[in-house]
Design a protein around this motif. Sequence first.
Motif: not given
Length: 423
Positions: A255-264, A311-317
């Motif tokens: 879904h186009h997240f960076e590997p470290m962003t996804a892992s974090f 869809a965004t890092p903020m939503q993921l967190y």
Amino acid sequence: MTKSRSIYYGWYIVASASVIVLLTMGLRMGIGPFFTPMVQDMGLSRTEFSLIVAIGMIVYGLGMPLAGTLLKRFSTRFVLLTGLLGVCGSIIWTISSKGFVSFLLSFGIFLSLGLAFLSNITLAPLISKWFVQQRGKALFYLSTGGMAGIAVMTPVETLLIQLVGWQHTLLIFAGLFICVVLPSAIFVMREEVPEGADGGPAVQGSKIRQDIQPDITWKDALKTRAYWQIVFGLFACGFGMNLMGSHAVPMLMDHHFEPMTASFGIGMIGVVAIFSTLFLGSIADRYPRKKILFWIYLVRGSGLLSLFYVATPMQLYLVAITGGLVWAGSIAMSSAILGDLYGIRLLGLLNGWAFFGHQIGGAIGSFIGGWGYDTFETHILAFGLAAFLAITASWVSYWLPERIIYTKNTNIGTEQSILKTGD
């Protein structure tokens, strides 16, 4: 001057066991960062790798009742040292594997079996021996180790793999297992509980719990509906947790997240779960365990479905924080409920077979995660099904009995065991 009260020895066992589970869960549930580099180096498809992971989950589950059986026959120390030998040997085999079969045997089967011997199945019965009034709290603290494993090890594994490769990362894990498990098994784990010992007074507001040891067999327990309600909940738990461990990071990268962003983001679930587990542990002996389990599964199911749509890092967190609030606890609560209903004497065996159901769910979840994407090019099938199972498990848990009443009837020289639920 008043003499300060010394720390109850059982808490040392809990602390040591939590670190062991941290490493075990970190490696077992942290497959996501290994997924892409292993697939590329071994020349496997996602379906083939998912099949290996699924078989490993089943072996991990089969290893749990085996560990429970060995606990009854030998000791916690013996099972831990056997598991340590299996983990280290299989890691050395894995990094030298060539081809599907060798990788399946080393990484999929023997590593999984060794990790099963180092899981909470081996450690929960010993902790339950040392604690009665605060059993729920102690088992929740054990779960904290597992959550820390997910939180700490997922981003650490990603970083190590980028720096030294997946082979050397596994060797580092082998060294950590030796440094932690070996001294813990030899110097910390004690089977003999001093008479009258407990983890302290009952928590204010809780019912006084007695360590009841009903005169029943494991066959009697299997005939009760309550046992299978717990097994279903653990099946749903295994499906969702192992799907997350194997496919959440690859899904987020798709879904186009960076590997470290996804892992974090996935690691943040474990970070939040560490603190939420401490809170849940503080109330585990105050309120009905089944109601706590109900909310854990309900919120977790909602989080699994939400994770697919971020869809965004903020939503993921945000989803990670919400999910982390209840990510821990299903294993601790299930173990505590089994101990309450059936007694500590059968806990290792009953817990082991219940967690076999957990690993069957994990195997199916891991396989569907890879097969579903290869077939339909989407992860919605796997994550949607995981959400449905978790929400269903919440309602199944809500209808668990508070206790099981055991009676014996003798009629013309024969004895019949009767198990009835009680409010």
